[in-house]
Design a protein around this motif. Structure first.
Motif, PDB file in Angstrom:
ATOM      1  N   ALA A   1       0.837  -1.207   0.000  1.00 15.68           N
ATOM      2  CA  ALA A   1       0.000   0.000   0.000  1.00 15.68           C
ATOM      3  C   ALA A   1       0.868   1.252   0.000  1.00 15.68           C
ATOM      4  CB  ALA A   1      -0.922  -0.012   1.211  1.00 15.68           C
ATOM      5  N   ILE A   2       1.940   1.244   0.803  1.00 21.56           N
ATOM      6  CA  ILE A   2       2.844   2.399   0.852  1.00 21.56           C
ATOM      7  C   ILE A   2       3.531   2.598  -0.487  1.00 21.56           C
ATOM      8  CG2 ILE A   2       4.939   3.303   1.926  1.00 21.56           C
ATOM      9  CD1 ILE A   2       4.084   1.852   4.494  1.00 21.56           C
ATOM     10  N   THR A   3       3.982   1.502  -1.096  1.00 24.62           N
ATOM     11  CA  THR A   3       4.663   1.589  -2.397  1.00 24.62           C
ATOM     12  C   THR A   3       3.732   2.126  -3.479  1.00 24.62           C
ATOM     13  OG1 THR A   3       6.079  -0.293  -1.805  1.00 24.62           O
ATOM     14  CG2 THR A   3       5.894   0.263  -4.153  1.00 24.62           C
ATOM     15  N   VAL A   4       2.514   1.580  -3.540  1.00 19.99           N
ATOM     16  CA  VAL A   4       1.541   2.051  -4.529  1.00 19.99           C
ATOM     17  C   VAL A   4       1.195   3.512  -4.270  1.00 19.99           C
ATOM     18  CG1 VAL A   4      -0.805   1.766  -5.419  1.00 19.99           C
ATOM     19  CG2 VAL A   4       0.595  -0.247  -4.908  1.00 19.99           C
ATOM     20  N   GLY A   5       1.072   3.879  -2.998  1.00 22.75           N
ATOM     21  CA  GLY A   5       0.768   5.260  -2.655  1.00 22.75           C
ATOM     22  C   GLY A   5       1.830   6.218  -3.145  1.00 22.75           C
ATOM     23  N   GLU A   6       3.103   5.835  -3.010  1.00 23.93           N
ATOM     24  CA  GLU A   6       4.187   6.697  -3.483  1.00 23.93           C
ATOM     25  C   GLU A   6       4.138   6.867  -5.000  1.00 23.93           C
ATOM     26  OE1 GLU A   6       6.329   8.496  -1.742  1.00 23.93           O
ATOM     27  OE2 GLU A   6       5.235   7.822   0.027  1.00 23.93           O
ATOM     28  N   LYS A   7       3.783   5.801  -5.710  1.00 18.80           N
ATOM     29  CA  LYS A   7       3.648   5.902  -7.167  1.00 18.80           C
ATOM     30  C   LYS A   7       2.507   6.841  -7.542  1.00 18.80           C
ATOM     31  CE  LYS A   7       5.419   1.262  -8.233  1.00 18.80           C
ATOM     32  NZ  LYS A   7       5.073  -0.073  -8.830  1.00 18.80           N
ATOM     33  N   LEU A   8       1.386   6.719  -6.820  1.00 14.97           N
ATOM     34  CA  LEU A   8       0.224   7.550  -7.123  1.00 14.97           C
ATOM     35  C   LEU A   8       0.486   9.025  -6.835  1.00 14.97           C
ATOM     36  CD1 LEU A   8      -2.587   5.208  -5.736  1.00 14.97           C
ATOM     37  CD2 LEU A   8      -2.212   5.822  -8.127  1.00 14.97           C
TER      38      LEU A   8
ATOM     39  N   THR B   1      -2.287  10.672  -0.704  1.00 15.17           N
ATOM     40  CA  THR B   1      -2.747   9.336  -0.357  1.00 15.17           C
ATOM     41  C   THR B   1      -2.671   9.168   1.163  1.00 15.17           C
ATOM     42  OG1 THR B   1      -0.533   8.354  -0.551  1.00 15.17           O
ATOM     43  CG2 THR B   1      -1.898   8.411  -2.547  1.00 15.17           C
ATOM     44  N   ALA B   2      -3.314   8.134   1.664  1.00 16.99           N
ATOM     45  CA  ALA B   2      -3.308   7.882   3.104  1.00 16.99           C
ATOM     46  C   ALA B   2      -3.349   6.386   3.366  1.00 16.99           C
ATOM     47  CB  ALA B   2      -4.500   8.565   3.774  1.00 16.99           C
ATOM     48  N   THR B   3      -2.468   5.922   4.275  1.00 17.66           N
ATOM     49  CA  THR B   3      -2.445   4.542   4.738  1.00 17.66           C
ATOM     50  C   THR B   3      -2.286   4.551   6.259  1.00 17.66           C
ATOM     51  OG1 THR B   3      -0.036   4.311   4.622  1.00 17.66           O
ATOM     52  CG2 THR B   3      -1.291   3.829   2.601  1.00 17.66           C
TER      53      THR B   3
ATOM     54  N   GLN C   1      -7.743   0.100   9.141  1.00 16.07           N
ATOM     55  CA  GLN C   1      -6.810   0.253   8.029  1.00 16.07           C
ATOM     56  C   GLN C   1      -6.220  -1.063   7.538  1.00 16.07           C
ATOM     57  OE1 GLN C   1      -6.124   3.216   6.477  1.00 16.07           O
ATOM     58  NE2 GLN C   1      -7.669   4.148   7.807  1.00 16.07           N
ATOM     59  N   ILE C   2      -6.149  -2.048   8.441  1.00 21.81           N
ATOM     60  CA  ILE C   2      -5.591  -3.356   8.091  1.00 21.81           C
ATOM     61  C   ILE C   2      -6.658  -4.417   8.340  1.00 21.81           C
ATOM     62  CG2 ILE C   2      -3.760  -5.029   8.502  1.00 21.81           C
ATOM     63  CD1 ILE C   2      -2.704  -2.426   7.426  1.00 21.81           C
ATOM     64  N   ALA C   3      -6.990  -5.190   7.319  1.00 22.48           N
ATOM     65  CA  ALA C   3      -8.018  -6.221   7.430  1.00 22.48           C
ATOM     66  C   ALA C   3      -7.504  -7.390   8.254  1.00 22.48           C
ATOM     67  CB  ALA C   3      -8.451  -6.691   6.046  1.00 22.48           C
TER      68      ALA C   3
ATOM     69  N   ALA D   1      -4.228  -4.278   3.300  1.00 20.58           N
ATOM     70  CA  ALA D   1      -4.192  -2.894   3.780  1.00 20.58           C
ATOM     71  C   ALA D   1      -4.991  -1.984   2.870  1.00 20.58           C
ATOM     72  CB  ALA D   1      -2.749  -2.399   3.861  1.00 20.58           C
ATOM     73  N   MET D   2      -5.570  -0.952   3.474  1.00 15.78           N
ATOM     74  CA  MET D   2      -6.363   0.031   2.742  1.00 15.78           C
ATOM     75  C   MET D   2      -5.490   1.219   2.358  1.00 15.78           C
ATOM     76  SD  MET D   2      -9.696   2.202   4.024  1.00 15.78           S
ATOM     77  CE  MET D   2     -10.638   0.736   4.411  1.00 15.78           C
ATOM     78  N   LEU D   3      -5.693   1.703   1.150  1.00 13.60           N
ATOM     79  CA  LEU D   3      -5.005   2.896   0.657  1.00 13.60           C
ATOM     80  C   LEU D   3      -6.046   3.853   0.099  1.00 13.60           C
ATOM     81  CD1 LEU D   3      -2.578   4.599  -0.397  1.00 13.60           C
ATOM     82  CD2 LEU D   3      -2.557   3.122  -2.426  1.00 13.60           C
ATOM     83  N   GLU D   4      -6.108   5.063   0.656  1.00 11.38           N
ATOM     84  CA  GLU D   4      -7.037   6.086   0.185  1.00 11.38           C
ATOM     85  C   GLU D   4      -6.300   7.037  -0.751  1.00 11.38           C
ATOM     86  OE1 GLU D   4     -10.306   6.691   0.852  1.00 11.38           O
ATOM     87  OE2 GLU D   4     -10.568   4.899   2.080  1.00 11.38           O
TER      88      GLU D   4
END
Length: 892
Positions: free
Chosen positions: A530-537, A546-548, A681-683, A688-691
């Motif tokens: 989630a953190i990695t995808v968030g940084e790309k976004l 983004t928020a995690t 935030q974590i199932a 993990a959830m990413l907003e």
């Protein structure tokens, strides 16, 4: 072959009518018993699904992603969001604490209670979430106020407060002295409280505002708001599962005194509240629509049929058919949805159409001297074929939504389409049976002769047929120019009643810049992903942020903890010992007030006219006025001072405790975040959830499309309201085109086959095409956007509007003479059938529910235009064709 089938069918209708007439009492009795049984079944089993998301196919990719997200985080479904607005942030905070304590004491009733801002974790570590500049500014203010906070901690009474105020005034009076607290703001707050007390209004001193300073401009309302989220137990055994939970929350708020009169407003929203009030809005709207529709239908039947007997028989047939159709709906589908509930009003309008045409044909037979049984047989033979064709056409229009992914309309299509055949059966079975069993006196009552004024219009149309046809063509071409400007409202929130508390509250929350309802949510395999995808976004131009779960770990913690540690050192002595002061007596209060007045007078009389001096003078004047006014109401000084003390200091203990608690902040890591935060935030399975938040205003459809498309280049599985709005809109528009194509194609084929000539089919369809174009033009000119509910209008127009054309063309062919149809009861039947349909659809427009209201309004416009085109344009076209045919014959 078609002619042979038609004759066999008509002969079968005549034979069936004979059976019905002979066994009329049996038919009526069986129909009554069937209706009673269906009504009992409905009372025990009727349900309405208010989830707008369920109106689209669950097999769509975006819906599967959304279901997966809901499965991973079930706490975000079927919840109640409790929005607490206080006149001060202190009042909102105290109200939230009281409600949270009440809810957590009854977990079986209120379920999970989520109060992030009020949790011990955020109260202890709240300073870490401030910006460094904000934290340093707060530290400076508290350092200067330390001596005075100590006084209040030890003696949180009016005596202690006035003592603290006196010390502050003394400091302000020193020539070189700084101002440990903003005296002017404190005096101004005291002045406001005194004025409110004199007027009998609620007003408490806000200690949080005095300690933290005023909120940023435009965020005053947000600063005074707290939000709780609970997941109560819902009673799905009732039509309103959330009703009990919502009533319980409101009762709790009332019991705790959380009312506007006491400076607090408690409102409910969230998925459960939205669904509940959506259902109530639809029920009230459709209930009103049903009553108005029935009244209009009865009135039009009385005018159109001019026979109490025929009106009574038609209404009995209508009610029975409606009950049967409703029972079929629940038996076939289990529940109704927010669109399919409209089937009842649709059925009323359309079933009465059949009854009017059948009844007027029956009346023609009686007027011609036929006996009752003969008149019924002739009505079945002459009107039965056209009624069947109309029923089939209408059913096709409804059934055309069945192959689409728009389940909401597909379910309405199944119910209403089947309802057309139920209505047809009822009108060729129950109607003649009821007409037969009515008392002889009523049955033999003389019907008033009438002159059909519609026939007087025929000569004008015949004379000006070419001009009318050319004018219709010109109007159609002009109207078609507006088609590119037709709009579709993709946001389902706009279909909800904005006057309901839940919707008004959610719109209020949407105005908060800190909460974005149009964010995207991505379910990642774990937090690292989630953190990695968030940084790309974050690298996308259209993404604001983004928020995690990682964002719950504050930045710059070492420096912030150092500042908090310093605050604890200089504030520690102030909180070293608990308050030991005794309850002040009346004499203590009086003496404290006298000393405070002396100091305030000295401050007010200082030269220079500073803000502090002016505030002191104003407060002295207000206090004198307050005592004078309240004494005039019979209150003594001690009573007045005790209330003033409560207003000034009621919120103080909670703020001091929170401040003391915040001085114990410690390092925050992912590992020591509370379980309730991690769980949101974590199932349970580690996902993990990413907003993801957009830069642009997503109320703009183009911006919404760009944002979703950009995010999907990195995360194709993105879900959330933005995806739902975009993909839902695409699905609905696609369903519209598919249903329209199916409806138009099948109805055209049936017309060509049954009417035998392509030109006859074209005559029936041409006025409908004109009505459809004009309907879109009207919606464009008057800003009536198409939406999830009213988009059904155009496909239905061809199914419902075709009936008038069919009756007119078939009757003209039966008469075998030019203009013969206008000398019969058919135009009158078309007129009153359309008027009853318009009345039924128009009544839906009275609903307070925007979705059903817009559907009723646009259907009313469409059927009205269809009626005009059928009674004016169609006869003109028929005359043009007749003249052209005659000329060809003459030339030959």
């Amino acid at each position: 072959m078609i002619e042979t089938i038609s004759k066999i069918y008509r002969r079968g209708l005549v034979q069936w009518t004979g059976v019905v007439t002979r066994f009329a009492w049996v038919i009526v009795l069986v129909s009554v018993l069937l209706s009673v049984g269906a009504a009992v079944y409905l009372a025990e089993n009727i349900r309405i699904n208010t989830d707008t998301g369920d109106m689209l196919s669950p097999d769509l990719d975006y819906r599967r992603n959304g279901k997966e997200l809901s499965k991973a985080f079930p706490q975000f479904s079927d919840n109640l969001v409790i929005v607490i607005d206080g006149q001060t942030p202190d009042a909102a905070d105290d109200a939230a604490r009281a409600l949270t304590e009440r809810f957590r004491a009854q977990p079986k009733k209120y379920g999970q209670v989520d109060d992030p801002a009020g949790s011990d974790f955020f109260r202890r570590n709240g300073f870490l979430y401030l910006d460094l500049d904000e934290l340093y500014a707060l530290s400076d203010r508290l350092a200067e106020a330390q001596p005075f906070l100590g006084v209040l901690w030890r003696d949180p009474s009016l005596v202690g407060f006035l003592k603290m105020l006196g010390l502050a005034v003394d400091e302000a009076a020193k020539e070189q002295g700084g101002q440990p607290i903003e005296i002017a703001s404190v005096l101004g707050a005291m002045d406001d409280v005194a004025r409110a007390q004199a007027l009998g209004q609620w007003k408490d001193m806000s200690w949080q505002a005095l300690m933290s300073g005023p909120p940023p401009e435009g965020e005053e309302v947000i600063a005074n708001r707290r939000v709780l989220v609970i997941k109560p137990v819902l009673d799905y055994g009732t039509l309103a599962p959330a009703a009990s939970a919502m009533d319980s929350v409101r009762e709790a708020a009332k019991d705790l005194g959380l009312t506007p009169k006491n400076g607090v407003r408690v409102r409910l929203t969230g998925s459960a509240a939205l669904a509940h009030e959506e259902l109530q809005s639809v029920k009230e709207g459709m209930g009103l629509a049903g009553i108005v529709s029935l009244i209009l239908v009865i009135g039009l039947l009385v005018i159109g049929l001019r026979s109490k007997r025929m009106v009574a028989a038609t209404l009995v047939t209508l009610v029975m058919g409606l009950v049967w159709t409703a029972a079929f709906a629940i038996l076939a589908l289990g529940t109704l949805n927010l669109i399919s509930v409209a089937f009842a009003v649709l059925f009323i309008g359309l079933s009465v159409d059949f009854g009017i045409h059948y009844g007027l044909r029956y009346r023609e037979g009686l007027d011609a001297g036929r006996h009752h049984a003969e008149a019924l047989s002739e009505a079945a033979a002459n009107a039965g074929g056209a009624l069947t064709l109309c029923a089939v056409s209408a059913a096709i229009a409804f059934y055309s939504f069945l192959p689409t992914d728009y389940l909401g309309l597909a379910e309405l299509g199944l119910i209403a389409g089947t309802g057309m055949f139920i209505a047809l059966f009822a009108n060729v079975t129950v109607l003649p049976a009821v007409l037969t069993v009515l008392p002889p006196l009523l049955r033999q009552s003389r019907m008033e002769p009438h002159v059909d004024r519609l026939s007087t219009v025929q000569p004008f149309i015949r004379t000006h047929c070419r001009a009318i046809s050319l004018a219709a063509l010109a109007v159609g071409v002009a109207a078609s120019l507006s088609l590119p400007w037709a709009t579709f409202d993709f946001d389902p929130m706009n279909l909800r009643d904005p006057k309901t508390e839940s919707v008004a509250t959610i719109f209020d929350l949407m105005a908060d810049k800190r909460s974005n309802p149009y964010s995207l949510t991505i379910l990642s395999r774990n937090l690292d992903e989630a953190i990695t995808v968030g940084e790309k976004l974050k690298g996308l131009d259209l993404v604001k942020g983004t928020a995690t779960l990682a964002d719950y770990v504050p930045a710059d913690q070492p420096e912030k903890l150092e500042v908090i540690s310093s605050m604890a050192l200089f504030l520690g002595p102030a909180f070293a010992s608990a308050g030991t002061a005794r309850e002040p007596s009346a004499e203590d209060l009086s003496q404290a007030l006298t000393k405070a007045r002396i100091k305030l007078r000295a401050l007010a009389d200082r030269p220079g006219g500073s803000a502090e001096s002016k505030a002191a003078g104003a407060l002295l004047q207000t206090l004198s006025g307050m005592f004078e006014v309240l004494a005039g109401r019979g209150l003594d000084q001690h009573t007045i001072l005790k209330e003033y003390e409560a207003r000034l200091l009621r919120a103080l203990p909670g703020r001091l405790k929170t401040l003391n608690m915040a001085l114990g902040a410690g390092p925050v890591t992912l590992e020591n975040l509370p379980a309730e935060i991690r769980g949101n935030q974590i199932a349970a399975d580690g996902r993990a959830m990413l907003e993801v938040y957009a830069k642009e205003n997503l109320h703009d459809r183009a911006a919404l499309t760009r944002f979703v498309a950009a995010v999907r280049t990195i995360a194709p599985q993105a879900a959330g309201s933005s995806v739902g709005i975009l993909e839902g809109g695409r699905t609905v528009v696609g369903a519209f085109w598919l249903a329209g194509a199916i409806s138009l194609t099948l109805i055209s084929l049936i017309l060509i086959v049954v009417l035998k000539r392509l030109v006859n089919a074209a005559l029936v369809l041409a006025p409908l095409a004109l009505a459809a174009v004009l309907t879109v033009a009207v919606s464009t000119v008057f800003g009536l956007a198409f939406n999830f509910a009213n988009i059904i209008v155009l496909p239905l127009l061809f199914g419902l509007g075709v009936a008038g054309g069919i009756h007119l063309v078939v009757r003209e062919r039966e008469k075998g003479e030019e203009g013969g149809a206008f000398d019969s009861s058919t135009p009158r039947a078309i007129l009153f059938s359309a008027l009853t349909t318009i009345g039924s659809f128009g009544s839906i427009a009275l609903s307070s529910h925007p979705g059903t209201s817009s559907m009723g309004l646009l259907l009313t416009v469409a059927i009205t235009l269809s009626l005009v085109c059928t009674l004016v344009v169609l006869p003109a076209l028929m005359e043009v064709v007749h003249q052209a045919t005659s000329e060809n014959i003459d030339n030959a």
